[in-house]
Enzyme design. Sequence first.
Site, PDB file in Angstrom:
ATOM      1  N   ASP A 108      26.954  12.758  28.528  1.00  0.00           N
ATOM      2  CA  ASP A 108      27.141  14.086  27.949  1.00  0.00           C
ATOM      3  C   ASP A 108      25.945  14.988  28.240  1.00  0.00           C
ATOM      4  O   ASP A 108      24.892  14.845  27.623  1.00  0.00           O
ATOM      5  CB  ASP A 108      27.336  13.939  26.422  1.00  0.00           C
ATOM      6  CG  ASP A 108      27.414  15.283  25.728  1.00  0.00           C
ATOM      7  OD1 ASP A 108      27.122  15.345  24.512  1.00  0.00           O
ATOM      8  OD2 ASP A 108      27.751  16.273  26.414  1.00  0.00           O
ATOM      9  N   ASP A 154      28.503  21.315  30.616  1.00  0.00           N
ATOM     10  CA  ASP A 154      28.644  20.307  29.569  1.00  0.00           C
ATOM     11  C   ASP A 154      29.693  19.260  29.935  1.00  0.00           C
ATOM     12  O   ASP A 154      30.894  19.458  29.702  1.00  0.00           O
ATOM     13  CB  ASP A 154      29.016  20.997  28.255  1.00  0.00           C
ATOM     14  CG  ASP A 154      29.039  20.021  27.096  1.00  0.00           C
ATOM     15  OD1 ASP A 154      29.228  20.473  25.958  1.00  0.00           O
ATOM     16  OD2 ASP A 154      28.876  18.810  27.333  1.00  0.00           O
TER      17      ASP A 154
HETATM   18  C1  LIG Z   1      35.218  11.578  19.632  1.00  0.00           C
HETATM   19  C2  LIG Z   1      34.268  12.482  20.420  1.00  0.00           C
HETATM   20  C3  LIG Z   1      33.986  13.772  19.976  1.00  0.00           C
HETATM   21  C4  LIG Z   1      33.113  14.585  20.693  1.00  0.00           C
HETATM   22  C5  LIG Z   1      32.530  14.109  21.852  1.00  0.00           C
HETATM   23  C6  LIG Z   1      31.631  14.954  22.634  1.00  0.00           C
HETATM   24  N1  LIG Z   1      30.832  14.500  23.590  1.00  0.00           N
HETATM   25  O1  LIG Z   1      30.196  15.538  24.088  1.00  0.00           O
HETATM   26  C7  LIG Z   1      30.659  16.638  23.473  1.00  0.00           C
HETATM   27  C8  LIG Z   1      30.244  18.022  23.876  1.00  0.00           C
HETATM   28  C9  LIG Z   1      30.248  19.006  22.761  1.00  0.00           C
HETATM   29  C10 LIG Z   1      28.825  19.213  22.414  1.00  0.00           C
HETATM   30  O2  LIG Z   1      28.634  18.768  21.123  1.00  0.00           O
HETATM   31  C11 LIG Z   1      28.003  18.399  23.367  1.00  0.00           C
HETATM   32  N2  LIG Z   1      28.907  18.011  24.449  1.00  0.00           N
HETATM   33  N3  LIG Z   1      31.541  16.303  22.538  1.00  0.00           N
HETATM   34  C12 LIG Z   1      32.815  12.819  22.294  1.00  0.00           C
HETATM   35  C13 LIG Z   1      33.684  12.028  21.579  1.00  0.00           C
HETATM   36  F1  LIG Z   1      33.989  10.793  21.976  1.00  0.00           F
END
Ligand SMILES: Cc1ccc(-c2noc([C@H]3C[C@@H](O)CN3)n2)cc1F
Length: 330
Positions: free
Chosen positions: A34, A217
């Site tokens: 991420d 992102d």
């Molecule tokens: C269940 C779940 C929920 C969210 C995310 C998630 N992972 O990265 C992000 C985006 C949004 C921001 O917060 C930073 N990058 N969101 C992953 C999940 F597995």
Amino acid sequence: GQGSAAAVPEKDDIQYLTPVQIGTPPQTLNLDFDSGSSDLWVFSSQTPSRQVNGQAQYDPAKSSTSSKVEGQTWSISYGDGSASSGVVYTDAVDVAGVRVPNQAVEVATKVSSSFSADENNDGLLGLAFSKINTVKPTKQTTFFDNVMKNLDMPVWTSDLKNDAPGTYNFGYIDESAYEGEISYVPVDSSQGFWSFEAAGWSVGNVSSTAPFKGIADTGTSLAMLPQEVNTAYYKQVPGAAMSYSLGGYVFPCDAKIPEFTFKVGDVSITIPPSFINYAVADEEGKKCFGGIQPDTDIGFSIFGDVALKAAFVVFDAGSEAAPRLGWAKK
Ligand SMILES: Cc1ccc(-c2noc([C@H]3C[C@@H](O)CN3)n2)cc1F
């Protein structure tokens, strides 16, 4: 050194998962890389069993190279409101042969329901800037920050694909992975994100050369773009409408929808219609959810996977004085 790891999509390309080896002997977990956050956290032997639903769990007790970082805790929440929290160990972390012997591994003692429900996702590996790591009282550094000095080049790259495995590379730029030139733009990392300025957009015969701010992102599924982009785009989709019940713009699944082009530096990236017909949104299977949605009240756009998978992207933290992002067609 350098390494190359697969980015395997979950259903509907909602996230991409990459195998990571943690500890000695190695425990393999599939993590969501991420670029929008900076914590490496994992489902673990300390995650309550009611909250574990098929995920692999890291057990520090089974690793001869783990050590507890006493007195340190973490707590994070994501754009969709999901959250997790816990305690901190260090251990060896290996991604495609690129290794950090003492990476902060944040062990979850609590995860929210959406993480519990995501059975193939064993945790996250943050690739944003270390300044937004959530560990208290001592902020920890990301895998990329820790490994950068051992990389042939201080870069990692994303080559995500639509409904197919893509690639995250560390320490080198695979010239065969893109076409034409890479256009580099400056990154403002003051908020901890890979934040840059896009130079304009076009859909059909409507276009704008007004620059707008966004972040790259990899953890966000969709392209969250300015309202004026959404208005212009969905005006060209017969039957499209904003559905508050379904949570965004939807349109008839059989609608002929246009491509969307955005400009970064002097490169134009075109997102094909197939990426923008994101997924079936209703029970009848007649309404489909748009891969482009508004970025309202975030304060900047989010170039998530729908946009990233149309490009080859270089996350460059150290070639120049300031970090920069490189974008290329592919
Ligand atoms: C269940 C779940 C929920 C969210 C995310 C998630 N992972 O990265 C992000 C985006 C949004 C921001 O917060 C930073 N990058 N969101 C992953 C999940 F597995």
